[in-house]
Design a protein around this motif. Structure first.
Motif, short mmCIF file in Angstrom:
data_model
loop_
_atom_site.label_atom_id
_atom_site.label_comp_id
_atom_site.label_asym_id
_atom_site.label_seq_id
_atom_site.Cartn_x
_atom_site.Cartn_y
_atom_site.Cartn_z
N LEU A 299 0.83 -1.20 0.00
CA LEU A 299 0.00 0.00 0.00
C LEU A 299 0.87 1.25 0.00
O LEU A 299 0.57 2.23 -0.68
CB LEU A 299 -0.92 -0.01 1.22
N ILE A 300 1.97 1.20 0.72
CA ILE A 300 2.86 2.35 0.84
C ILE A 300 3.76 2.50 -0.38
O ILE A 300 3.90 3.59 -0.92
CB ILE A 300 3.69 2.26 2.13
N ILE A 301 4.36 1.42 -0.85
CA ILE A 301 5.30 1.55 -1.97
C ILE A 301 4.67 1.18 -3.31
O ILE A 301 5.32 1.28 -4.35
CB ILE A 301 6.58 0.72 -1.74
N GLY A 302 3.39 0.80 -3.30
CA GLY A 302 2.72 0.39 -4.53
C GLY A 302 2.63 1.49 -5.56
O GLY A 302 2.78 1.24 -6.75
N GLY A 303 2.36 2.72 -5.13
CA GLY A 303 2.24 3.83 -6.08
C GLY A 303 3.48 4.05 -6.91
O GLY A 303 3.42 4.00 -8.14
N PRO A 304 4.62 4.27 -6.26
CA PRO A 304 5.84 4.46 -7.04
C PRO A 304 6.19 3.25 -7.92
O PRO A 304 6.65 3.40 -9.05
CB PRO A 304 6.92 4.68 -5.99
N VAL A 305 5.93 2.04 -7.41
CA VAL A 305 6.25 0.85 -8.20
C VAL A 305 5.33 0.73 -9.41
O VAL A 305 5.79 0.42 -10.52
CB VAL A 305 6.18 -0.42 -7.31
N LEU A 306 4.03 0.98 -9.23
CA LEU A 306 3.11 0.89 -10.36
C LEU A 306 3.35 1.99 -11.39
O LEU A 306 3.20 1.77 -12.58
CB LEU A 306 1.67 0.91 -9.85
N ILE A 307 3.73 3.17 -10.93
CA ILE A 307 4.10 4.23 -11.87
C ILE A 307 5.37 3.84 -12.62
O ILE A 307 5.50 4.06 -13.82
CB ILE A 307 4.22 5.59 -11.17
N GLY A 308 6.33 3.23 -11.91
CA GLY A 308 7.54 2.73 -12.56
C GLY A 308 7.22 1.65 -13.59
O GLY A 308 7.81 1.63 -14.68
N ALA A 309 6.29 0.77 -13.27
CA ALA A 309 5.89 -0.27 -14.22
C ALA A 309 5.22 0.35 -15.44
O ALA A 309 5.46 -0.08 -16.59
CB ALA A 309 4.95 -1.27 -13.55
N SER A 310 4.42 1.38 -15.23
CA SER A 310 3.79 2.09 -16.35
C SER A 310 4.85 2.74 -17.23
O SER A 310 4.77 2.70 -18.46
CB SER A 310 2.82 3.15 -15.83
N TYR A 311 5.86 3.33 -16.58
CA TYR A 311 6.96 3.94 -17.32
C TYR A 311 7.70 2.89 -18.15
O TYR A 311 8.03 3.11 -19.31
CB TYR A 311 7.92 4.63 -16.35
N MET A 312 7.92 1.72 -17.56
CA MET A 312 8.60 0.66 -18.28
C MET A 312 7.79 0.24 -19.51
O MET A 312 8.34 0.05 -20.59
CB MET A 312 8.82 -0.53 -17.35
N MET A 313 6.47 0.14 -19.36
CA MET A 313 5.63 -0.24 -20.50
C MET A 313 5.65 0.83 -21.59
O MET A 313 5.77 0.51 -22.78
CB MET A 313 4.21 -0.50 -20.03
N LEU A 314 5.55 2.09 -21.18
CA LEU A 314 5.61 3.17 -22.17
C LEU A 314 6.96 3.18 -22.88
O LEU A 314 7.04 3.36 -24.10
CB LEU A 314 5.38 4.52 -21.49
N ARG A 315 8.02 2.99 -22.13
CA ARG A 315 9.36 3.00 -22.73
C ARG A 315 9.56 1.81 -23.67
O ARG A 315 10.19 1.96 -24.72
CB ARG A 315 10.41 2.98 -21.62
#
Length: 163
Positions: free
Chosen positions: A41-57
């Motif tokens: 719950l605490i670190i999920g936001g940054p990790v999911l945004i990072g995963a989104s960045y990886m997909m976009l990249r």
């Protein structure tokens, strides 16, 4: 005119097939981290945004091998945590009205992680508003795309994720 779910799946598969195992590994790792109870719950936001960045990249630059992309968004931890918690809170509150309004709200907020990465100067509430605006009139199309994968979801459920 808009693409059908089948056309969208074909385009996505053509973009993904070169990097399938890399992206699969990223998604599994991000899902495990984001779903790890209170820590997730605490670190999920940054990790999911990072995963989104990886997909976009991966789509834009044809590069998906850098695992540090998953943790890149910890640089702006407070904002990304705020986005994640605010989205989850809004979905939860809408679910209290019955499950269907919660699902509709989840579709409205489905793009928050991508928007957060693309627009780093927006506040958490602006990110959520932009996702809601972007998905206005498109929630049904996203639902139809998700529903087109029902066979895969059932196979995964029956084989405990192996399928």
């Amino acid at each position: 005119m808009y693409r059908s779910a089948k056309e969208t799946r074909t385009i996505a598969w053509n973009l993904l097939k070169k990097h399938y195992w890399n992206v699969f590994g990223f998604v599994i790792l991000a899902t495990l981290i984001a779903g790890a109870g209170p820590i997730g719950l605490i670190i999920g936001g940054p990790v999911l945004i990072g995963a989104s960045y990886m997909m976009l990249r991966t789509i834009r630059e044809d590069n998906s091998k850098d695992i540090s992309l998953l943790f890149k968004e910890f640089d702006d931890f407070g904002r990304n945590l705020g986005i994640h918690l605010l989205a989850l809170l809004k979905i939860f509150l809408w679910c209290l009205l019955f499950i269907i309004p919660g699902i509709v709200r989840a579709y409205s907020l489905s793009q928050v992680y991508f928007i957060a990465k693309e627009h780093p100067k927006l506040t958490p509430s602006e990110v959520l508003a932009k996702s809601t605006e972007m998905m206005d009139g498109h929630k049904g199309r996203l639902f139809a795309l998700h529903f087109s994968f029902i066979g895969w979801f059932l196979l995964a459920a029956l084989t405990f994720g192996i399928g």
